[in-house]
Write an enzyme that holds these catalytic residues in place. Structure first.
Site, PDB file in Angstrom:
ATOM      1  N   HIS A 263      32.267  70.336 -15.418  1.00 33.06           N
ATOM      2  CA  HIS A 263      32.927  71.035 -16.516  1.00 33.06           C
ATOM      3  C   HIS A 263      33.789  70.088 -17.325  1.00 33.06           C
ATOM      4  O   HIS A 263      34.364  69.151 -16.776  1.00 33.06           O
ATOM      5  CB  HIS A 263      33.787  72.195 -15.996  1.00 33.06           C
ATOM      6  CG  HIS A 263      34.039  73.203 -17.047  1.00 33.06           C
ATOM      7  ND1 HIS A 263      35.111  73.124 -17.901  1.00 33.06           N
ATOM      8  CD2 HIS A 263      33.305  74.265 -17.434  1.00 33.06           C
ATOM      9  CE1 HIS A 263      35.033  74.125 -18.751  1.00 33.06           C
ATOM     10  NE2 HIS A 263      33.955  74.833 -18.502  1.00 33.06           N
ATOM     11  N   ASP A 314      27.683  79.004 -14.687  1.00 35.68           N
ATOM     12  CA  ASP A 314      26.250  79.273 -14.741  1.00 35.68           C
ATOM     13  C   ASP A 314      25.547  79.211 -13.389  1.00 35.68           C
ATOM     14  O   ASP A 314      24.475  79.785 -13.228  1.00 35.68           O
ATOM     15  CB  ASP A 314      25.578  78.287 -15.716  1.00 35.68           C
ATOM     16  CG  ASP A 314      26.041  78.548 -17.128  1.00 35.68           C
ATOM     17  OD1 ASP A 314      25.764  79.625 -17.630  1.00 35.68           O
ATOM     18  OD2 ASP A 314      26.720  77.681 -17.699  1.00 35.68           O
TER      19      ASP A 314
HETATM   20  N1  COA Z   1      25.507  66.574 -12.381  1.00 31.09           N
HETATM   21  C1  COA Z   1      25.734  65.303 -12.015  1.00 31.09           C
HETATM   22  N2  COA Z   1      26.767  64.594 -12.489  1.00 31.09           N
HETATM   23  C2  COA Z   1      27.582  65.202 -13.370  1.00 31.09           C
HETATM   24  C3  COA Z   1      27.394  66.526 -13.779  1.00 31.09           C
HETATM   25  C4  COA Z   1      26.306  67.215 -13.251  1.00 31.09           C
HETATM   26  N3  COA Z   1      26.087  68.486 -13.598  1.00 31.09           N
HETATM   27  N4  COA Z   1      28.368  66.868 -14.640  1.00 31.09           N
HETATM   28  C5  COA Z   1      29.135  65.795 -14.780  1.00 31.09           C
HETATM   29  N5  COA Z   1      28.664  64.777 -13.990  1.00 31.09           N
HETATM   30  C6  COA Z   1      29.218  63.439 -13.854  1.00 31.09           C
HETATM   31  C7  COA Z   1      28.666  62.543 -14.951  1.00 31.09           C
HETATM   32  O1  COA Z   1      27.501  61.894 -14.564  1.00 31.09           O
HETATM   33  C8  COA Z   1      29.821  61.594 -15.148  1.00 31.09           C
HETATM   34  O2  COA Z   1      29.830  60.690 -14.068  1.00 31.09           O
HETATM   35  P1  COA Z   1      30.156  59.162 -14.305  1.00 31.09           P
HETATM   36  O3  COA Z   1      31.559  59.134 -14.815  1.00 31.09           O
HETATM   37  O4  COA Z   1      29.958  58.583 -12.951  1.00 31.09           O
HETATM   38  O5  COA Z   1      29.156  58.674 -15.337  1.00 31.09           O
HETATM   39  C9  COA Z   1      31.052  62.485 -14.972  1.00 31.09           C
HETATM   40  O6  COA Z   1      30.628  63.528 -14.090  1.00 31.09           O
HETATM   41  C10 COA Z   1      31.542  63.069 -16.285  1.00 31.09           C
HETATM   42  O7  COA Z   1      30.447  63.783 -16.874  1.00 31.09           O
HETATM   43  P2  COA Z   1      30.240  64.017 -18.426  1.00 31.09           P
HETATM   44  O8  COA Z   1      28.828  64.449 -18.670  1.00 31.09           O
HETATM   45  O9  COA Z   1      30.754  62.838 -19.179  1.00 31.09           O
HETATM   46  O10 COA Z   1      31.226  65.230 -18.653  1.00 31.09           O
HETATM   47  P3  COA Z   1      31.274  66.135 -19.931  1.00 31.09           P
HETATM   48  O11 COA Z   1      32.626  66.731 -19.956  1.00 31.09           O
HETATM   49  O12 COA Z   1      30.835  65.403 -21.141  1.00 31.09           O
HETATM   50  O13 COA Z   1      30.159  67.246 -19.644  1.00 31.09           O
HETATM   51  C11 COA Z   1      29.058  69.156 -18.924  1.00 31.09           C
HETATM   52  C12 COA Z   1      30.422  68.501 -19.186  1.00 31.09           C
HETATM   53  C13 COA Z   1      29.289  70.602 -18.566  1.00 31.09           C
HETATM   54  C14 COA Z   1      28.210  69.074 -20.193  1.00 31.09           C
HETATM   55  C15 COA Z   1      28.360  68.418 -17.761  1.00 31.09           C
HETATM   56  O14 COA Z   1      29.110  68.588 -16.588  1.00 31.09           O
HETATM   57  C16 COA Z   1      26.921  68.885 -17.565  1.00 31.09           C
HETATM   58  O15 COA Z   1      26.024  68.402 -18.247  1.00 31.09           O
HETATM   59  N6  COA Z   1      26.680  69.843 -16.616  1.00 31.09           N
HETATM   60  C17 COA Z   1      25.352  70.342 -16.395  1.00 31.09           C
HETATM   61  C18 COA Z   1      24.997  71.416 -17.412  1.00 31.09           C
HETATM   62  C19 COA Z   1      25.768  72.683 -17.179  1.00 31.09           C
HETATM   63  O16 COA Z   1      25.859  73.181 -16.070  1.00 31.09           O
HETATM   64  N7  COA Z   1      26.315  73.226 -18.270  1.00 31.09           N
HETATM   65  C20 COA Z   1      27.073  74.446 -18.244  1.00 31.09           C
HETATM   66  C21 COA Z   1      28.498  74.158 -18.574  1.00 31.09           C
HETATM   67  S1  COA Z   1      29.543  75.575 -18.357  1.00 31.09           S
END
Ligand code: COA
Length: 377
Positions: A263, A314
């Site tokens: 998140h 989700d």
């Molecule tokens: N699976 C694996 N690793 C994850 C992850 C996931 N679902 N969500 C975050 N991470 C990791 C990233 O790889 C990153 O690791 P690193 O620093 O080692 O590279 C770190 O956590 C930060 O992630 P980041 O994608 O930069 O965070 P964000 O704030 O930009 O993204 C989301 C937030 C929700 C988009 C992201 O967590 C995600 O894509 N989740 C999956 C999709 C999802 O469930 N969406 C519904 C959201 S309510």
């Protein structure tokens, strides 16, 4: 050199406060408040209708106000006949979110008071949208299985009518209770991507239908509300619980995202998870599918242990909707049927704020290129 090159870019607008809001607060420490009420104090104690009222009127209703609001919502659940025909004519391969986006946009064509932009008209419009989005979702689902949509019943509440129209039979008490909880938990969530998108559109003084259409397009993405559908794909792909470890490790090795995890704001567990986990446990217990629940718990444990991230809304919502008999392509439309309350509340708040949301950018392109006419390129 240009002064633009000194601008600091906040990638993904992380931690940028784009406006003030009174509607909801997402506390990174793992709490969620709607108009100052902790959701833990609302879930199981109020109906979704009360929460929808709270979001758009900024206070909880008394009994009479709630009854009137519920009556208004139920009586607004009807769609223009031409729209129902359009929904029936939609080809079966089109994703329900695409249909929903188009049909909400079409609702704007039928707004009987489209030139009235007063606060009172916006509240009426908000009420109609909260009522009609679930009807579009139910109508589409029924059309896909070749069944008519039952006419909403005055003796049912609003959420009960949604389930009645979607499933075609009166909801049982426990089904309705789960639906209220699910809808409450999805109703609003600060400046998430779709809400922000709605506010950007509203900030140009565009109409509420345009704002909601923008929001639907944004919610659809798999990094936002579209994640729930992907969660179900993952659970099906994994198969038996004994394959969880290998499967999850495989995704992590490939640097793939685990859908339904992580998140942008919460540093602790998403406060909605404990409610949803409990709902899923109960549903799986009743349906005798506890192996599915155990599989989810195992995934949660492994992902937390290896990436230190928690499930988001989700993850368990997908399993809950599946257990309720909602087809997976309708998970995000179900989410929309609740989040519409948050979107319209934020749209109204944005109109009140009356400022154009228009950020700047840092230009990293070229200057001074020599123009070459097309004949010479
Ligand atoms: N699976 C694996 N690793 C994850 C992850 C996931 N679902 N969500 C975050 N991470 C990791 C990233 O790889 C990153 O690791 P690193 O620093 O080692 O590279 C770190 O956590 C930060 O992630 P980041 O994608 O930069 O965070 P964000 O704030 O930009 O993204 C989301 C937030 C929700 C988009 C992201 O967590 C995600 O894509 N989740 C999956 C999709 C999802 O469930 N969406 C519904 C959201 S309510």
């Amino acid at each position: 050199m240009n002064e633009e090159s000194d601008r600091k870019v906040v990638r993904g607008l992380k931690d940028v406060a784009a406006a003030e809001t009174r509607i909801s607060y997402v506390d990174p420490k793992g709490y969620l408040y709607y108009l100052g009420y902790n959701i833990d104090d609302l879930v199981g104690r109020v109906t979704y209708t009360e929460v929808a009222y709270l979001l758009i009127h900024k206070r909880l209703p008394n009994r009479q106000e709630l009854d009137e609001f519920c009556t208004d919502l139920v009586s607004e659940m009807k769609l223009p006949n031409a729209m129902v025909r359009c929904i029936w004519d939609t080809p079966g391969h089109v994703h329900p979110m695409d249909v929903l986006r188009t049909e909400v946009s079409r609702l704007g064509e039928y707004d009987v008071e489209k030139n009235d932009l007063s606060e009172a008209a916006n509240l009426r419009r908000a009420t109609r949208l909260i009522a009609q989005v679930p009807t579009i979702v139910a109508t589409l689902h029924r059309s896909r299985i070749g069944q008519p949509v039952p006419v909403p019943r005055k003796d049912f509440g609003f959420a009960e009518n949604f389930l009645y129209m979607f499933k075609g039979h009166p909801p049982k008490e426990d089904e309705a209770d789960v639906l209220h909880r699910l809808l409450i938990l999805h109703a609003d969530h600060g400046f998430n991507a779709s809400t922000f998108a709605a506010r950007v559109t509203a900030s140009t003084n565009a109409d509420m239908y345009s704002a909601v259409t923008t929001a639907i397009g944004t919610l659809r993405g798999p990094l936002h509300g579209g994640a729930s559908e992907k969660v179900m794909d993952m659970l099906n792909d994994i198969g038996l619980e004994k394959y969880v470890d290998e499967y999850i490790q495989g995704l992590l090795d490939e640097k793939m995202k685990i859908m339904g995890f992580g998140h942008r704001v919460y540093m602790a567990e998403d406060p909605r998870t404990k409610h949803l986990r409990g709902i899923v446990e109960n549903l799986c217990h009743h349906k005798r599918t506890l192996d599915l629940y155990n599989k989810c718990i195992k995934i949660e444990g492994i992902v937390h242990e290896r990436k230190n991230i928690y499930p988001n809304l989700d993850f368990y919502a997908a399993v809950a909707m599946d257990a309720m008999g909602v087809p997976k392509e309708f998970f995000t439309p179900f989410f929309t049927s609740s989040r519409i309350a948050g979107w319209v509340a934020h749209t109204i708040e944005q109109y009140e704020d009356a400022v154009l949301l228009r950020p700047s950018s840092k230009y990293v392109g070229e200057f001074g290129r020599t123009f070459v006419p097309i004949e010479e390129r």
